[in-house]
Design an enzyme around this catalytic site. Structure first.
Site, PDB file in Angstrom:
ATOM      1  N   ASP A   1      -3.302   6.461  10.981  1.00 34.00           N
ATOM      2  CA  ASP A   1      -3.340   5.010  11.191  1.00 34.00           C
ATOM      3  C   ASP A   1      -1.992   4.441  11.621  1.00 34.00           C
ATOM      4  OD1 ASP A   1      -1.859   5.021   8.824  1.00 34.00           O
ATOM      5  OD2 ASP A   1      -3.416   4.089   7.615  1.00 34.00           O
TER       6      ASP A   1
ATOM      7  N   HIS B   1       0.573   4.209   7.137  1.00 36.23           N
ATOM      8  CA  HIS B   1       0.760   4.745   5.790  1.00 36.23           C
ATOM      9  C   HIS B   1       1.397   6.135   5.808  1.00 36.23           C
ATOM     10  CE1 HIS B   1      -2.633   1.812   5.138  1.00 36.23           C
ATOM     11  NE2 HIS B   1      -1.701   1.396   4.299  1.00 36.23           N
TER      12      HIS B   1
ATOM     13  N   SER C   1       0.782  -1.234   0.000  1.00 40.13           N
ATOM     14  CA  SER C   1       0.000   0.000   0.000  1.00 40.13           C
ATOM     15  C   SER C   1       0.814   1.285   0.000  1.00 40.13           C
ATOM     16  CB  SER C   1      -0.967   0.008   1.185  1.00 40.13           C
ATOM     17  OG  SER C   1      -0.272  -0.173   2.407  1.00 40.13           O
TER      18      SER C   1
END
Length: 277
Positions: free
Chosen positions: A228, A231, A30
């Site tokens: 979070d 990321h 990601s």
């Protein structure tokens, strides 16, 4: 399939330049596909100037057609979660800013969020897609200049996965080079800034100590993270893109960095014995 790619490049009216385009494959999970600006699965839509569109930066779509690149680069590749800003556009813009003679850059997005290194093993869906897209990118001309790789967060959860990461990673790089028939293909990987589990430092150590020829590592440790904690933020992705560009330009063989010899491919570089230092 090849005809559709050739038709698209012709439509861009850059035939001569496109035949010598510099192809860069983007793969991993990601943080490579990009979650910059994504909060609660919604992208804020902010595109920093370092990630702006540029007619000299192309993107290979999921349908294997070339188009002018724009954020989010992985929007039709990493489709399970919302994509935002990744390092790819900042990388390409930084390369062209620092070396205006470099020519057209063709980005090939292949990253998929939440994937561990075992899911990229030779013969897997992700691996086969990478090889298929890389080969498709070569249709109509061009040379694969590098693989940019940012992955490993998912391998920090289970101790055995972290311990086996270096072996699996080196096998992956070897297999990609073999299947793309480019034994010294430059690889620039990113050492983790975060992890999903407690074994981040084991994976980071494996990344920083990968000792394959022409595999370089940039360290994302310390770059700002989204709320979070996993990321990279949009501005962190911009910084990472610049770091990747610096590593790329510092190590790319000199004959590639001028317009005339741009059509040399890795095969000829290998024959000439030009190292990626």
């Amino acid at each position: 399939m090849a005809n559709s790619i050739e038709k698209t490049t012709q439509d861009l009216s850059h035939d001569d330049v496109l035949q010598g385009k510099n192809i860069v494959v983007l793969a991993g999970q990601s943080n490579m596909s990009g979650r910059g600006g994504v909060i609660n699965d919604t992208w804020d839509g902010f595109v920093p100037p370092e990630c702006h569109q540029n007619s000299s930066i192309l993107r290979l779509s999921a349908g294997l057609t070339w188009e002018e690149a724009m954020e989010p680069l992985h929007r039709d590749i990493d489709v399970v979660r919302t994509c935002g800003v990744g390092p790819g556009m900042a990388f390409a813009n930084s390369v062209l800013e620092k070396d205006p003679s470099f020519g057209v850059i063709g980005l090939v997005p292949c990253a998929v969020g939440g994937t561990n290194i075992s899911e990229w093993r030779r013969g897997s869906v992700l691996y086969n897609q990478l090889i298929r897209r890389a080969n498709a990118a070569l249709q109509g001309g061009g040379v694969i200049r590098a693989l940019l790789w940012y992955q490993g967060e998912s391998d920090t959860v289970i101790h055995k996965d972290a311990e086996l990461y270096k072996r699996r990673l080196m096998k992956f790089f070897d297999d990609v080079r073999s299947d793309l028939m480019s034994p010294i293909l430059p690889v620039i990987q990113v050492a983790l800034a975060s992890g999903k589990g407690p074994y981040k430092e084991i994976v980071r150590k494996a990344q920083l100590e990968t000792n394959l020829q022409n595999v370089k590592c940039v360290d994302a440790k310390g770059l700002p993270l989204e709320p979070d904690g996993l990321h990279l933020t949009t501005l962190a992705q911009v910084e990472l893109g610049k770091m990747l560009a610096d590593a790329f330009l510092q190590n790319v063989p000199l004959p590639v960095r001028s317009n005339a010899p741009k059509r040399f491919n890795n095969f000829f570089l290998d024959l000439l014995g030009i190292p990626f230092r």
